[in-house]
Design a protein around this motif. Sequence first.
Motif, PDB file in Angstrom:
ATOM      1  N   CYS A 120       4.166 -18.004  10.240  1.00 56.09           N
ATOM      2  CA  CYS A 120       3.042 -18.122   9.563  1.00 56.09           C
ATOM      3  C   CYS A 120       1.857 -17.232   9.652  1.00 56.09           C
ATOM      4  N   LEU A 175      -1.473 -17.317   9.470  1.00 58.70           N
ATOM      5  CA  LEU A 175      -2.671 -17.559   9.715  1.00 58.70           C
ATOM      6  C   LEU A 175      -2.610 -18.167  11.379  1.00 58.70           C
ATOM      7  N   CYS A 176      -1.351 -18.683  11.600  1.00 58.91           N
ATOM      8  CA  CYS A 176      -1.035 -19.055  13.250  1.00 58.91           C
ATOM      9  C   CYS A 176      -1.153 -17.883  13.933  1.00 58.91           C
ATOM     10  N   HIS A 226      -1.390 -24.952  13.255  1.00 59.61           N
ATOM     11  CA  HIS A 226      -0.575 -25.098  11.773  1.00 59.61           C
ATOM     12  C   HIS A 226      -0.813 -26.690  11.203  1.00 59.61           C
ATOM     13  N   HIS A 279       0.033 -23.604   6.036  1.00 58.67           N
ATOM     14  CA  HIS A 279      -1.376 -23.761   7.036  1.00 58.67           C
ATOM     15  C   HIS A 279      -2.438 -23.752   5.868  1.00 58.67           C
TER      16      HIS A 279
HETATM   17 ZN    ZN Z   1       0.428 -21.611  10.603  1.00 60.68          ZN
END
Ligand code: ZN
Length: 281
Positions: free
Chosen positions: A154, A156-157, A196, A237
């Motif tokens: 991910c 955004l993580c 997340h 996410h």
């Molecule tokens: Zn994430």
Amino acid sequence: MRRMSIQIDPITGAPRLVAPGRAARHEAEPAACPFCAGNEAATPHETGRRSVGDDWTARSFPNLYPLTDPHEVLVPTPRHVTSWRDLTPEELASGISLLLERRAALEAEGRYVHAFVNDGTAAGASLAHAHAQLVVVDHEYGARLTRLLHGAGCALCTLTSSHEAGLEIERLGGLVVLAHPSPRLAGGLIITPARHEAEPAVEGARSLAHAVSAALRATDPLTDVNLWLAADGTDTHWYLEVQPRSANLAGVELALGIHVCAADPAATAAEGRARLAAHAS
Ligand SMILES: [Zn+2]
Ligand SMILES: [Zn+2]
């Protein structure tokens, strides 16, 4: 009553939302603001509300000129406030709480509920009183917003756990406000949970309101702005994007669908931190 639909451009195959009935909304400029307290009869039946005592603080109802079926409008204050920047913290929290509730209520298998704010005329608002909207499209269109936000890889993580790029502006509760690493237009920000998380919970509306308030204060106060939520109902996410209308869409954007961003996101983040520090002092 299906007056609108997604049509495919026969030349390029790209989707278009076609809603001829919306042209009429410019001719019907109301004498009194239909979103102000006291003019509730000017809007269709209410689908949701937040209130304090007998007075509503936020309400939602079907759009008179729908782009999709359904299409709802949400008004976050009974006062004639023309920008989400000018809402009180309480109004912001109750408006966002109702927005998340309506979004969940309109969700259905195969559909994507797109919740967004057009703040100011340059951002597409056709009525001055601050409002948000919810339109419903096929899930595949919404899923484009979260395509790289699945599982272990991910994006955004990775972004929220690394401080290297200098994109972070503020952390509030479990949420991070950061400069978008690749915004459509200069000055774009995102708000996203540090962990997340697939969906913003209605119970988290107050934290989200704090983060939205910070994000708006971190942008150029003279710029109209679009905000939209990206949460596709799967394990991706979620985030909320804040895009100041810092430039017009021109020939490259319209024809090629490629946005041209004239600013360095790290500089956007530095400016955002400076604006928040100036507010705080
Ligand atoms: Zn994430
Ligand atoms: Zn009004």
